[in-house]
Design a protein around this motif. Sequence first.
Motif, PDB file in Angstrom:
ATOM      1  N   SER A  63       0.889  -0.994  -0.086  1.00  0.00           N
ATOM      2  CA  SER A  63      -0.036  -0.159  -0.008  1.00  0.00           C
ATOM      3  C   SER A  63       0.904   1.217   0.068  1.00  0.00           C
ATOM      4  O   SER A  63       2.193   1.220   0.513  1.00  0.00           O
ATOM      5  N   THR A  64       0.250   2.349  -0.283  1.00  0.00           N
ATOM      6  CA  THR A  64       1.202   3.607  -0.500  1.00  0.00           C
ATOM      7  C   THR A  64       0.001   4.726  -0.258  1.00  0.00           C
ATOM      8  O   THR A  64      -1.156   4.762  -0.569  1.00  0.00           O
ATOM      9  N   ASP A  65       0.587   5.631   0.199  1.00  0.00           N
ATOM     10  CA  ASP A  65      -0.365   7.083   0.602  1.00  0.00           C
ATOM     11  C   ASP A  65      -0.238   7.875  -0.840  1.00  0.00           C
ATOM     12  O   ASP A  65      -0.899   8.963  -0.753  1.00  0.00           O
ATOM     13  N   LYS A  66       0.472   7.452  -1.694  1.00  0.00           N
ATOM     14  CA  LYS A  66       0.454   8.157  -2.850  1.00  0.00           C
ATOM     15  C   LYS A  66      -0.744   7.882  -3.925  1.00  0.00           C
ATOM     16  O   LYS A  66      -0.958   8.313  -4.957  1.00  0.00           O
ATOM     17  N   ALA A  67      -1.671   6.936  -3.475  1.00  0.00           N
ATOM     18  CA  ALA A  67      -2.771   6.566  -4.149  1.00  0.00           C
ATOM     19  C   ALA A  67      -3.994   6.360  -3.150  1.00  0.00           C
ATOM     20  O   ALA A  67      -3.564   6.338  -2.089  1.00  0.00           O
ATOM     21  N   PRO A  68      -5.088   6.517  -3.641  1.00  0.00           N
ATOM     22  CA  PRO A  68      -6.261   6.306  -2.758  1.00  0.00           C
ATOM     23  C   PRO A  68      -6.232   5.157  -1.755  1.00  0.00           C
ATOM     24  O   PRO A  68      -5.962   4.043  -2.444  1.00  0.00           O
ATOM     25  N   SER A  69      -6.416   5.403  -0.480  1.00  0.00           N
ATOM     26  CA  SER A  69      -6.653   4.176   0.295  1.00  0.00           C
ATOM     27  C   SER A  69      -7.661   3.187  -0.065  1.00  0.00           C
ATOM     28  O   SER A  69      -8.542   3.579  -0.778  1.00  0.00           O
ATOM     29  N   ALA A  70      -7.500   1.848   0.352  1.00  0.00           N
ATOM     30  CA  ALA A  70      -8.379   1.071  -0.197  1.00  0.00           C
ATOM     31  C   ALA A  70      -9.862   1.319   0.612  1.00  0.00           C
ATOM     32  O   ALA A  70      -9.624   1.456   1.949  1.00  0.00           O
ATOM     33  N   ALA A 109      -8.988   0.676  -9.985  1.00  0.00           N
ATOM     34  CA  ALA A 109      -8.713   2.021  -9.366  1.00  0.00           C
ATOM     35  C   ALA A 109      -9.813   3.148  -9.746  1.00  0.00           C
ATOM     36  O   ALA A 109     -10.349   2.712 -11.026  1.00  0.00           O
ATOM     37  N   ILE A 110     -10.064   4.021  -9.181  1.00  0.00           N
ATOM     38  CA  ILE A 110     -10.822   4.912  -9.564  1.00  0.00           C
ATOM     39  C   ILE A 110     -10.277   6.489  -9.369  1.00  0.00           C
ATOM     40  O   ILE A 110      -9.064   6.699  -9.021  1.00  0.00           O
ATOM     41  N   PRO A 111     -10.668   7.561 -10.032  1.00  0.00           N
ATOM     42  CA  PRO A 111     -10.266   8.492 -10.068  1.00  0.00           C
ATOM     43  C   PRO A 111     -10.085   9.549  -9.052  1.00  0.00           C
ATOM     44  O   PRO A 111     -10.374  10.640  -9.104  1.00  0.00           O
ATOM     45  N   LEU A 112      -9.661   9.078  -7.658  1.00  0.00           N
ATOM     46  CA  LEU A 112      -9.851   9.842  -6.585  1.00  0.00           C
ATOM     47  C   LEU A 112      -8.319  10.388  -6.270  1.00  0.00           C
ATOM     48  O   LEU A 112      -7.473   9.925  -6.529  1.00  0.00           O
ATOM     49  N   VAL A 113      -8.462  11.717  -5.921  1.00  0.00           N
ATOM     50  CA  VAL A 113      -7.140  12.306  -5.363  1.00  0.00           C
ATOM     51  C   VAL A 113      -6.550  11.671  -4.087  1.00  0.00           C
ATOM     52  O   VAL A 113      -7.587  11.693  -3.197  1.00  0.00           O
ATOM     53  N   PRO A 114      -5.586  11.165  -3.993  1.00  0.00           N
ATOM     54  CA  PRO A 114      -5.085  10.338  -2.609  1.00  0.00           C
ATOM     55  C   PRO A 114      -5.216  11.553  -1.376  1.00  0.00           C
ATOM     56  O   PRO A 114      -5.495  10.889  -0.318  1.00  0.00           O
ATOM     57  N   GLU A 115      -4.734  12.750  -1.627  1.00  0.00           N
ATOM     58  CA  GLU A 115      -4.685  13.549  -0.477  1.00  0.00           C
ATOM     59  C   GLU A 115      -6.303  13.859   0.019  1.00  0.00           C
ATOM     60  O   GLU A 115      -6.421  14.287   1.422  1.00  0.00           O
ATOM     61  N   THR A 116      -7.214  13.799  -0.628  1.00  0.00           N
ATOM     62  CA  THR A 116      -8.486  14.395  -0.358  1.00  0.00           C
ATOM     63  C   THR A 116      -9.817  13.171  -0.386  1.00  0.00           C
ATOM     64  O   THR A 116     -10.574  13.305   0.078  1.00  0.00           O
ATOM     65  N   MET A 117      -9.277  12.037  -1.389  1.00  0.00           N
ATOM     66  CA  MET A 117     -10.219  11.051  -1.540  1.00  0.00           C
ATOM     67  C   MET A 117     -11.499  11.500  -2.146  1.00  0.00           C
ATOM     68  O   MET A 117     -12.507  11.149  -1.923  1.00  0.00           O
ATOM     69  N   VAL A 162     -13.555  13.235 -18.046  1.00  0.00           N
ATOM     70  CA  VAL A 162     -13.235  11.991 -18.286  1.00  0.00           C
ATOM     71  C   VAL A 162     -11.826  11.725 -18.506  1.00  0.00           C
ATOM     72  O   VAL A 162     -10.997  10.850 -18.030  1.00  0.00           O
ATOM     73  N   ARG A 163     -11.293  12.809 -19.109  1.00  0.00           N
ATOM     74  CA  ARG A 163      -9.711  12.920 -19.644  1.00  0.00           C
ATOM     75  C   ARG A 163      -8.894  13.003 -18.436  1.00  0.00           C
ATOM     76  O   ARG A 163      -8.026  12.186 -18.209  1.00  0.00           O
ATOM     77  N   THR A 164      -9.355  13.909 -17.604  1.00  0.00           N
ATOM     78  CA  THR A 164      -8.570  14.155 -16.098  1.00  0.00           C
ATOM     79  C   THR A 164      -8.829  12.925 -15.395  1.00  0.00           C
ATOM     80  O   THR A 164      -7.796  12.713 -14.634  1.00  0.00           O
ATOM     81  N   GLN A 165      -9.893  12.142 -15.399  1.00  0.00           N
ATOM     82  CA  GLN A 165     -10.213  11.163 -14.523  1.00  0.00           C
ATOM     83  C   GLN A 165      -9.191   9.898 -15.050  1.00  0.00           C
ATOM     84  O   GLN A 165      -8.636   9.264 -14.011  1.00  0.00           O
ATOM     85  N   ILE A 166      -8.807   9.748 -16.096  1.00  0.00           N
ATOM     86  CA  ILE A 166      -8.319   8.528 -16.742  1.00  0.00           C
ATOM     87  C   ILE A 166      -6.798   9.164 -16.305  1.00  0.00           C
ATOM     88  O   ILE A 166      -6.040   7.929 -15.815  1.00  0.00           O
ATOM     89  N   VAL A 167      -6.311  10.227 -16.484  1.00  0.00           N
ATOM     90  CA  VAL A 167      -4.730  10.492 -15.956  1.00  0.00           C
ATOM     91  C   VAL A 167      -4.879  10.262 -14.501  1.00  0.00           C
ATOM     92  O   VAL A 167      -3.653   9.647 -14.039  1.00  0.00           O
ATOM     93  N   GLN A 168      -5.882  10.590 -13.681  1.00  0.00           N
ATOM     94  CA  GLN A 168      -5.693  10.305 -12.327  1.00  0.00           C
ATOM     95  C   GLN A 168      -5.602   8.791 -11.962  1.00  0.00           C
ATOM     96  O   GLN A 168      -4.841   8.360 -11.130  1.00  0.00           O
ATOM     97  N   VAL A 169      -6.433   7.979 -12.571  1.00  0.00           N
ATOM     98  CA  VAL A 169      -6.549   6.615 -12.494  1.00  0.00           C
ATOM     99  C   VAL A 169      -4.925   5.816 -12.595  1.00  0.00           C
ATOM    100  O   VAL A 169      -4.643   5.234 -11.629  1.00  0.00           O
ATOM    101  N   PHE A 170      -4.411   6.369 -13.970  1.00  0.00           N
ATOM    102  CA  PHE A 170      -3.127   5.852 -14.243  1.00  0.00           C
ATOM    103  C   PHE A 170      -2.143   6.311 -13.315  1.00  0.00           C
ATOM    104  O   PHE A 170      -1.020   5.570 -12.985  1.00  0.00           O
TER     105      PHE A 170
END
Length: 78
Positions: free
Chosen positions: A7-14, A33-41, A48-56
């Motif tokens: 696990s990492t805090d650089k991705a959304p927690s499970a 994975a879903i397009p959540l910002v790890p710091e804010t969840m 959708v394009r911004t969401q895809i970038v966040q997922v990756f």
Amino acid sequence: MTRKIFSTDKAPSAIGAYSQAVQAGDTVYLSGAIPLVPETMELVSEDVRTQIVQVFDNLEAVCTASGGSFDKVVKLTV
């Protein structure tokens, strides 16, 4: 077979009863994975394009935390 959880805090927690990644033998499996910002969840954007970038970005963070990289990915399902 030995399993190792990553696990990492650089991705959304499970959210729920799963791990960001688990290693079984020599293979590491990443969860969906879903397009959540790890710091804010929170959802990164309605775009959708911004969401895809966040997922990756999230997948790459988990991949890196498990000692891997995208160039070692064998299968990716979208």
